[in-house]
Design a protein around this motif. Structure first.
Motif, PDB file in Angstrom:
ATOM      1  N   ILE A   1      -9.408 -36.297  17.751  1.00 31.18           N
ATOM      2  CA  ILE A   1      -8.892 -35.429  16.698  1.00 31.18           C
ATOM      3  C   ILE A   1      -7.414 -35.715  16.403  1.00 31.18           C
ATOM      4  O   ILE A   1      -6.932 -35.479  15.288  1.00 31.18           O
ATOM      5  CB  ILE A   1      -9.114 -33.943  17.070  1.00 31.18           C
ATOM      6  N   GLY A   2      -6.664 -36.212  17.383  1.00 30.74           N
ATOM      7  CA  GLY A   2      -5.250 -36.543  17.150  1.00 30.74           C
ATOM      8  C   GLY A   2      -5.079 -37.584  16.057  1.00 30.74           C
ATOM      9  O   GLY A   2      -4.356 -37.371  15.081  1.00 30.74           O
ATOM     10  N   PRO A   3      -5.733 -38.787  16.196  1.00 30.01           N
ATOM     11  CA  PRO A   3      -5.653 -39.773  15.116  1.00 30.01           C
ATOM     12  C   PRO A   3      -6.209 -39.248  13.791  1.00 30.01           C
ATOM     13  O   PRO A   3      -5.737 -39.638  12.720  1.00 30.01           O
ATOM     14  CB  PRO A   3      -6.491 -40.938  15.650  1.00 30.01           C
TER      15      PRO A   3
ATOM     16  N   LEU B   1      -3.928 -32.616  25.438  1.00 28.12           N
ATOM     17  CA  LEU B   1      -5.230 -33.272  25.354  1.00 28.12           C
ATOM     18  C   LEU B   1      -6.140 -32.509  24.393  1.00 28.12           C
ATOM     19  O   LEU B   1      -6.184 -31.270  24.410  1.00 28.12           O
ATOM     20  CB  LEU B   1      -5.876 -33.352  26.730  1.00 28.12           C
ATOM     21  N   PRO B   2      -6.886 -33.219  23.535  1.00 29.58           N
ATOM     22  CA  PRO B   2      -7.773 -32.523  22.582  1.00 29.58           C
ATOM     23  C   PRO B   2      -8.761 -31.580  23.263  1.00 29.58           C
ATOM     24  O   PRO B   2      -9.070 -30.512  22.733  1.00 29.58           O
ATOM     25  CB  PRO B   2      -8.490 -33.674  21.875  1.00 29.58           C
ATOM     26  N   ASP B   3      -9.257 -31.956  24.441  1.00 29.23           N
ATOM     27  CA  ASP B   3     -10.228 -31.102  25.142  1.00 29.23           C
ATOM     28  C   ASP B   3      -9.649 -29.725  25.467  1.00 29.23           C
ATOM     29  O   ASP B   3     -10.390 -28.741  25.613  1.00 29.23           O
ATOM     30  CB  ASP B   3     -10.705 -31.774  26.424  1.00 29.23           C
ATOM     31  N   ALA B   4      -8.308 -29.658  25.568  1.00 30.93           N
ATOM     32  CA  ALA B   4      -7.680 -28.385  25.915  1.00 30.93           C
ATOM     33  C   ALA B   4      -7.787 -27.371  24.780  1.00 30.93           C
ATOM     34  O   ALA B   4      -7.667 -26.161  25.008  1.00 30.93           O
ATOM     35  CB  ALA B   4      -6.212 -28.604  26.280  1.00 30.93           C
ATOM     36  N   LEU B   5      -8.031 -27.858  23.567  1.00 26.66           N
ATOM     37  CA  LEU B   5      -8.144 -26.942  22.428  1.00 26.66           C
ATOM     38  C   LEU B   5      -9.278 -25.952  22.640  1.00 26.66           C
ATOM     39  O   LEU B   5      -9.155 -24.762  22.339  1.00 26.66           O
ATOM     40  CB  LEU B   5      -8.363 -27.726  21.130  1.00 26.66           C
ATOM     41  N   SER B   6     -10.394 -26.446  23.142  1.00 27.23           N
ATOM     42  CA  SER B   6     -11.551 -25.568  23.327  1.00 27.23           C
ATOM     43  C   SER B   6     -11.322 -24.530  24.424  1.00 27.23           C
ATOM     44  O   SER B   6     -12.024 -23.512  24.481  1.00 27.23           O
ATOM     45  CB  SER B   6     -12.799 -26.404  23.656  1.00 27.23           C
ATOM     46  N   GLN B   7     -10.339 -24.774  25.303  1.00 27.08           N
ATOM     47  CA  GLN B   7     -10.031 -23.813  26.353  1.00 27.08           C
ATOM     48  C   GLN B   7      -9.001 -22.788  25.876  1.00 27.08           C
ATOM     49  O   GLN B   7      -8.975 -21.657  26.355  1.00 27.08           O
ATOM     50  CB  GLN B   7      -9.496 -24.546  27.585  1.00 27.08           C
ATOM     51  N   LEU B   8      -8.149 -23.202  24.920  1.00 28.33           N
ATOM     52  CA  LEU B   8      -7.080 -22.324  24.447  1.00 28.33           C
ATOM     53  C   LEU B   8      -7.448 -21.545  23.194  1.00 28.33           C
ATOM     54  O   LEU B   8      -6.803 -20.535  22.873  1.00 28.33           O
ATOM     55  CB  LEU B   8      -5.821 -23.157  24.167  1.00 28.33           C
TER      56      LEU B   8
END
Length: 457
Positions: A329-331, A253-260
């Motif tokens: 952000i994926g598309p 999920l794109p939201d996970a980027l900000s956590q990782l």
């Protein structure tokens, strides 16, 4: 441009692909330099000339001896280099009255056959004037893939410079900062370029000296190669690339980027994604220190919190998405990837506005898929033009560029509208497609594009 060499009329005569000739008795003054090419059908174009132009015309306005006198006098007064007269449209041969007036004024005349459009003459002159720029572009196209490969292999600066020298047939070395003496060891044949923080890039060779822009390009890669020795930064880009790839494939999920990942840009309302050739990560890190950059096996991805471009000219193709929220952000990555593929065909930068065109769609198709359009709609016309000296393909191209306007096509080709209509009717007879029908016009556009693409390969 100051170092460029102006072509002469003789240079144009000696170029076989132009097929230019000189009327009998007018072989003098062919060593005149040509400053530029000016195409006109005015009887007196002098106010548009600055001196040294080769003036191209098909003589639509040159119907009487007085017309020819006025035309030749205006060119001589403006100190034009000469006349390039195209036969086959307005006149089958150069009017004798024009030849007489040009002889009196020692104004050279070149004759262009129907198969030589004036645009080819202009291109030849431009290539001479822009020789240095073209040389840099060609050298850049040869160098950049090798330099990027060197960065991907994490080679040393010495290995990178050896690869560049092998391509250009010369030798490069890096003179460290603080070294006593002049860079190049006093060699008068050397050329240098600064490499901030590292020293001076020195070129030594016996062949043609490279343009300064080429040395600056190599210097940027030298800085990137030195920076690649920071293994921690390289590994961080690889980790970012892995996570972005997972987002593109909907495995994260794109939201996970900000956590990782730790990157201030995640708080922005919109993000822009751009795709670059693989191996460009170190260059981008230097040019855009505030961006999030990830390296994947097949491309380099960069996220920015706005549409800011790199401050340095990187001489790399790139594809760019529209600004999107983090959730999309994926598309955006997929869009940037497609744009990069187009940029690698065209060169330069391709943005989202260039993806919604017919040309961008065609560029994504295999050339073999477009072959039937070329073979059925263009090849028969081109063969007829070759055998009989007609101009069906040119007429079709101009007609489509004029959005199907008979009057604009006639004006561009210096023909009567009935002549254009007759040619288009003949095109329909040969191909079975109607140039006035919308769907068939689209098919012709595709066919011409395919023909041009085959010609360039």
């Amino acid at each position: 441009m100051s170092d460029a060499v102006a072509p002469t009329l003789r240079d144009l005569m000696d170029e076989p692909r132009l097929g230019l000739s000189v009327p009998d008795g007018m072989t003098e003054d062919l060593d005149r330099p040509v400053s530029w090419v000016h195409t006109t059908e005015m009887r007196d174009p002098s106010r548009y000339l600055r001196g040294g132009e080769l003036v191209c015309t098909v003589g639509i306005s040159l119907q009487t001896p007085q017309d020819c006198r006025t035309f030749a006098d205006s060119l001589a007064r403006a100190e034009a280099a000469g006349v390039c007269f195209g036969v086959g449209d307005g006149h089958d041969v150069v009017p004798e009255a024009l030849l007489t007036q040009c002889r009196l004024r020692r104004l050279p005349v070149l004759v262009a056959p129907p198969s030589t459009p004036f645009s080819e003459v202009s291109r030849f002159v431009a290539d001479h004037w822009l020789g240095a720029e073209i040389a840099v572009a060609r050298a850049t196209n040869a160098l950049v893939p090798e330099l990027l490969s060197s960065l991907r292999r994490h080679e040393s600066v010495r290995q990178l410079l050896d690869g560049a020298g092998q391509i250009l047939g010369c030798y490069f070395f890096l003179e460290p900062s603080g070294t006593a003496g002049d860079p190049g060891g006093g060699d008068s044949t050397a050329m240098t370029a600064p490499v901030p923080g590292l020293g001076t890039l020195v070129w030594v060779g016996r062949g043609e000296r490279p343009e300064p822009a080429l040395l600056d390009l190599i210097a940027r890669f030298v800085r990137a190669a030195q920076g690649e020795r920071d293994i921690e930064s390289a590994l961080a880009r690889e980790r970012v690339g892995q996570l972005l790839s997972l987002v593109e494939r909907r495995m994260l999920l794109p939201d996970a980027l900000s956590q990782l990942l730790t990157w201030p840009g995640f708080v922005a309302r919109e993000l822009t994604c751009s795709a670059w050739p693989t191996g460009a990560g170190a260059l981008l890190s230097m040019a855009m220190p505030d961006a999030l950059i990830g390296e994947t096996p097949d491309l380099c991805l960069m996220l920015t919190a706005d549409a800011v471009e790199p401050t340095e000219e990187l001489s790399l193709p790139s594809g760019h998405s529209a600004p999107v929220p983090l959730t999309d952000i994926g598309p955006a990555i997929a869009q940037a990837r497609i744009a990069l593929e187009l940029a690698q065909h065209r060169g330069g930068r391709v943005g989202p506005d260039q993806l919604s065109t017919l040309q961008s769609l065609l560029e994504q198709l295999p050339v073999a898929q477009l072959a039937p359009f070329k073979s059925q709609l263009i090849d028969p016309l081109a063969e007829l033009d070759r055998l009989r000296g007609t101009q069906h393909v040119r007429t079709l191209r101009v007609f489509l560029a004029a959005n199907g306007s008979l009057s604009e096509t006639a004006r561009e080709l210096y023909l009567h509208t009935n002549t254009v209509r007759h040619r288009l009717a003949r095109i329909q007879e040969i191909t079975g497609r109607d140039p006035f029908h919308h769907n068939d016009q689209t098919a012709f556009v595709i066919a011409l594009w395919a023909a041009d693409r085959y010609a360039s390969t």
